[in-house]
Design an enzyme around this catalytic site. Structure first.
Site, PDB file in Angstrom:
ATOM      1  N   GLU A 276      -3.209  10.266   2.455  1.00 52.88           N
ATOM      2  CA  GLU A 276      -4.443  10.476   3.503  1.00 52.88           C
ATOM      3  C   GLU A 276      -4.658  11.767   4.017  1.00 52.88           C
ATOM      4  O   GLU A 276      -3.688  12.184   4.802  1.00 52.88           O
ATOM      5  CB  GLU A 276      -4.349   9.465   4.510  1.00 52.88           C
ATOM      6  CG  GLU A 276      -5.646   8.839   5.220  1.00 52.88           C
ATOM      7  CD  GLU A 276      -5.550   7.511   5.676  1.00 52.88           C
ATOM      8  OE1 GLU A 276      -6.455   6.822   5.601  1.00 52.88           O
ATOM      9  OE2 GLU A 276      -4.526   7.115   6.310  1.00 52.88           O
TER      10      GLU A 276
ATOM     11  N   GLU B  18       0.787  -1.288  -0.097  1.00 54.44           N
ATOM     12  CA  GLU B  18      -0.114  -0.018  -0.082  1.00 54.44           C
ATOM     13  C   GLU B  18       0.661   1.262  -0.027  1.00 54.44           C
ATOM     14  O   GLU B  18       1.862   1.357   0.634  1.00 54.44           O
ATOM     15  CB  GLU B  18      -0.881   0.042   1.195  1.00 54.44           C
ATOM     16  CG  GLU B  18      -2.006   1.051   1.126  1.00 54.44           C
ATOM     17  CD  GLU B  18      -3.143   0.775   2.115  1.00 54.44           C
ATOM     18  OE1 GLU B  18      -3.488  -0.384   2.243  1.00 54.44           O
ATOM     19  OE2 GLU B  18      -3.504   1.445   2.973  1.00 54.44           O
TER      20      GLU B  18
END
Length: 346
Positions: A115, A111
């Site tokens: 964010e 990943e």
């Protein structure tokens, strides 16, 4: 609302504009319409597409958040979008733009995250970048920042470059973080095909002041807008042990793009950003990592900025207190979406 800038004189902004103008490169991209590259991930009723299909708005309301996913998996690539974030009181709201393969490799997924974490009214958005490789979710590589602009007033471009050699995170063509792959990282460097995700969701349990500030649905709907969608890379079938697609040429083409190497001027831009707007780095968090993660390159000027907790030594940057880093609890997003690691209580 402050965005890390205490002086707002015309001269300051003139100098800032000139700095950004001469230290960044306008990347050449081929943008895509939604139907060419994406599919709904969850809550179709909270996904709004523009008539020309070039812009998608993701909504969060009391019923659900929403999300989209790329229609394909990519074996390395460049992933980018111009994003405008919700305004007003955004405490507890999280908007994410990230790559992942958790649907195919549940226990050893990779990943790469950008964010955004909302805040109480009058306080600025913050955001973090992170990297996981081969299921190393207990060893998040977070860095956290503020911005020199208000991301809810206009769209700004956020990009993730992912190659076999390096990963670079960009904001408006300014490189803000580079991870250079080395042998010591082994499987901690993401190396399996990934999809691209964009989501908005309720993270009241941890996102603002350690979960003390919840999403206030009096301000719903919370709208995040994504446009100028870019997906460049080699499309593959992630379930094939030996890929039927030869990505050698596509990867070689990716490695010679202007955004795959940081120029000397780009290094100056990155230094400027990190020394002014970064307020946490796992590379300087000796409490979590007595031995820094193997990808870390300790920069003396950055080292001076941080305590052993990886947080700022002083209150000088943003005019507010900075709590000591605490490891948060992992929460789960709606199906097919996973929270990207353990997040500090901010």
């Amino acid at each position: 609302m402050e965005y890390g800038i205490h002086s707002r004189t015309p001269l300051f902004f003139c100098l800032l504009f000139l700095f950004l103008l001469y230290t960044t490169i306008a990347f050449n991209h081929t943008t895509l319409r939604f139907h060419e590259a994406y599919s709904p991930l969850f809550s179709d009723f909270n996904i709004q597409r523009s008539p020309d299909d070039k812009t998608v708005r993701l909504l969060l309301n009391r019923f659900s958040g929403s999300g989209i996913i790329s229609s394909d998996y990519y074996n390395y690539g460049f992933f980018s979008a111009s994003i405008k974030l919700p305004a007003e009181n955004t405490a507890g709201v999280v908007v994410a733009f990230y790559t992942s393969n958790v649907d195919t490799y549940e226990r050893n997924h990779d990943e790469l995250d950008i964010e955004f974490m909302g805040n109480v009214k009058g306080k600025p958005w913050r955001f973090q970048t992170n990297m996981y490789g081969n299921g190393s979710t207990s060893h998040g590589r977070e860095e956290r920042y503020r911005l020199w602009f208000d991301p809810s007033k206009d769209s700004h471009r956020y990009s993730i470059l992912w190659t076999p050699k390096n990963t670079i995170f960009y904001v408006d063509e300014i490189p803000i973080r580079e991870i250079v792959r080395n042998a010591a990282m082994a499987g901690d460097y993401p190396s399996k095909p990934m999809s691209l995700y964009a989501t908005i969701w309720d993270a009241s349990t941890w996102a603002t002041n350690g979960g003390k500030e919840k999403v206030d649905y009096k301000y719903e709907p919370f709208v995040s807008e994504f446009t100028n969608l870019v997906l460049e890379g080699c499309i593959v079938d992630p379930t094939e042990q030996i890929s039927s697609t030869n990505c050698t040429d596509r990867i070689a083409s990716l490695l010679v793009k202007e955004y795959s190497t940081i120029t000397s001027e780009g290094r100056k831009s990155m230094k400027w950003f990190r020394e002014k707007y970064m307020y946490y780095s796992s590379c300087y968090d000796s409490i979590r990592y007595p031995v820094p993660p193997p990808e870390c390159v300790v920069v003396p000027s950055e080292r001076e900025m941080f305590q052993n907790s990886g947080r700022l030594r002083e209150k000088m940057k943003f005019g507010g207190n900075h709590r000591r880093h605490r490891r948060g609890q992992r929460s789960r997003r709606p199906r097919k979406v996973e929270v990207t690691g353990q997040v500090a209580a901010l």
